[in-house]
Enzyme design. Structure first.
Site, short mmCIF file in Angstrom:
data_model
loop_
_atom_site.label_atom_id
_atom_site.label_comp_id
_atom_site.label_asym_id
_atom_site.label_seq_id
_atom_site.Cartn_x
_atom_site.Cartn_y
_atom_site.Cartn_z
N GLU A 33 0.86 -1.20 0.00
CA GLU A 33 0.00 0.00 0.00
C GLU A 33 0.89 1.24 0.00
O GLU A 33 1.77 1.36 0.86
CB GLU A 33 -0.93 0.00 1.22
CG GLU A 33 -1.71 1.27 1.42
CD GLU A 33 -2.51 1.70 0.20
OE1 GLU A 33 -2.37 2.87 -0.22
OE2 GLU A 33 -3.26 0.87 -0.35
N CYS A 41 -12.28 4.92 -0.51
CA CYS A 41 -13.56 4.92 0.21
C CYS A 41 -13.41 5.35 1.65
O CYS A 41 -14.10 6.26 2.12
CB CYS A 41 -14.20 3.53 0.15
SG CYS A 41 -15.76 3.41 1.03
N HIS A 444 -47.19 0.52 7.23
CA HIS A 444 -47.66 1.88 6.98
C HIS A 444 -47.37 2.74 8.21
O HIS A 444 -47.54 2.29 9.34
CB HIS A 444 -49.18 1.87 6.72
CG HIS A 444 -49.76 3.24 6.56
ND1 HIS A 444 -49.66 3.95 5.38
CD2 HIS A 444 -50.41 4.05 7.44
CE1 HIS A 444 -50.25 5.12 5.54
NE2 HIS A 444 -50.71 5.20 6.78
#
Length: 460
Positions: A33, A41, A444
């Site tokens: 890396e 991200c 609902h």
């Protein structure tokens, strides 16, 4: 030269889990890396931007609460606190990722820039100095992408921002010019307007998000106009110049020259693959004209044993697609499967407010393909939950196969649009028809319940 069973270049959303899984399977694995574990991200993409967008949403809610019976006479935007919260989130996520790597047996992590010195040979210029050489029969490239810089006269002479550097800005811009109207431009534009900036967005196309359907684009423009965000369509910047007190931009508005002044400029014209440092010319790995690494449906490059995952290979540049690339490799190499990236569903969400959640094909895609379709659509002013929460902006629509009733795609521009569209993605995965959704019982009052009414518009 040290030999490994596998080398993974890049600790992003594909490389990090892949390196761990390879090591856990018993393969001696090296993870390289060059910057920070977690990739774009975690460090300067999804996590930090959505943290700051949450702060901007709170500011907007405070400023727009009067219709709900709450009058907020004054509030202060504390950028220092916003940035600290963002940084704390990033550091926590990065630290967790680093610890997961350190705890994995058979996995070594080094920091540096990797280049190919041969077909299966890697030279790493270490961040703390010196070089090391490695080789492996399997190499996985997950180097991602970085902001592209357009060729605009005078751009190099001004202190412009990109999607990475703007995350550490220490002041709220007085007047922010955004060059580019894609996801990055729209998310940052709305965010900084809500934090107190005047915002101008310049795009070359004749409307916002031209890859989306025209009605969705028009609704997004209405939302931005409500927030007094200035949008120039059919426009390009021809030059920049730094004056004593401002950045001067010369622009071409559909053939007409104009000059505007800004305090800050954000370049949001896309991203390019990070392949330049790899020296792929020393291998048989092929790239396209833009530098993306070419892969087959199993993510293998033109060189056997070398694979590419995530944004560096081109195609949909989303974190979840990078992670799915990891799944494909894991399934095929470690589980003797036959996973493929061919014809996979690609959901995505633009985190404007309201969100734009998307899955499958658009109406304009279907028309171009000559498909026999039904297009149910409905404004959020017809959604009970939207009315009750006081946010009726946006709309919802779907693309339905007229013969089978199966859903081919959907666009949900609404509060929690990314969550709502995931329901339709699940329906597509399971072959559920619009009639089945129309007759389903949803709690609902929820946003999900709006899908009942959406598909009822087909029956009228």
């Amino acid at each position: 030269m040290k030999k490994y069973d596998a080398i993974v270049i890049g600790a992003g959303q594909a490389g990090r889990p892949l390196s761990k899984k390879l090591a856990e399977s018993g393969l001696n694995t090296l993870l390289i890396e060059k910057r920070w574990v977690g990739g774009t991200c975690v460090n300067d993409g999804c996590s930090p931007t959505k943290a700051m967008i949450a702060s901007a949403k709170a500011a907007w809610t405070a400023a727009n609460s009067k219709k709900l019976g709450l009058t907020v006479t004054e509030f202060k935007v504390d950028l220092k606190t916003i940035l600290k919260r963002k940084d704390d989130i990033v550091h926590m996520m990065r630290k967790n990722s680093e610890e997961g790597i350190e705890e994995t047996e058979n996995l070594d992590l080094i920091y540096g820039t990797a280049t190919f010195s041969g077909e299966k040979q890697i030279t790493v210029s270490l961040n703390d100095g010196g070089q090391e050489e490695f080789k492996a029969e399997m190499i996985f490239i997950n180097t991602g992408a970085k902001p592209s810089v357009p060729d605009i006269e005078g751009l190099s002479e001004i202190n412009y921002l990109d999607s990475t550097s703007i995350l550490d800005i220490q002041e709220i811009p007085e007047h922010l010019l955004i060059v580019g109207g894609g996801y990055i431009g729209l998310e940052f534009g709305q965010m900084f307007k809500r934090l107190g900036s005047k915002v101008t967005i310049i795009i070359p196309s004749d409307r916002l998000i031209p890859k989306e359907d025209e009605d969705i684009s028009q609704e997004m423009e209405k939302i931005f106009e409500l927030e007094e965000i200035e949008i120039y369509t059919k426009t390009k910047v021809t030059s920049f110049k730094q004056s004593a007190k401002a950045i001067v931009a010369s622009i071409d508005v559909d053939g007409n020259a104009r000059t505007l002044k800004f305090s800050h400029v954000l370049i949001a014209t896309g991203r390019i693959p990070q392949t330049a440092d790899l020296k792929l010319e020393l291998t048989d790995v092929e790239t396209d004209e833009e530098g993306h690494i070419k892969v087959n449906e199993f993510l293998e490059t033109s060189s056997k044993g070398i694979y590419a995952l995530g944004d560096v290979k081109g195609g949909p540049a989303f974190t979840h697609i990078s992670f799915d690339d990891y799944r494909v490799i894991r399934t095929n190499l470690l589980e003797n499967g036959q996973a493929s990236i061919k014809n996979r569903l690609v959901p995505y969400c633009m985190f404007t407010d309201p969100q734009l959640g998307r899955i499958g094909i658009t109406e304009q895609d279907a028309i171009e393909k000559g498909l026999d379709i039904l297009i149910p659509s409905m404004p959020n002013s017809s959604v009970a939950r939207s009315i009750e929460t006081g946010d009726e902006r946006g709309m919802i629509k779907a693309v339905v196969d007229a013969k089978t009733g199966k859903i081919l795609g959907a666009s949900v521009l609404a509060e929690q649009g990314g969550e709502i569209v995931s329901i339709l993605q699940m329906a597509m995965m399971g072959g559920i028809t619009y009639e089945q959704i129309m007759e389903s019982v949803f709690a609902h009052p929820t946003y999900a319940e709006s899908l009942n009414n959406l598909f009822m518009t087909i029956e009228k």
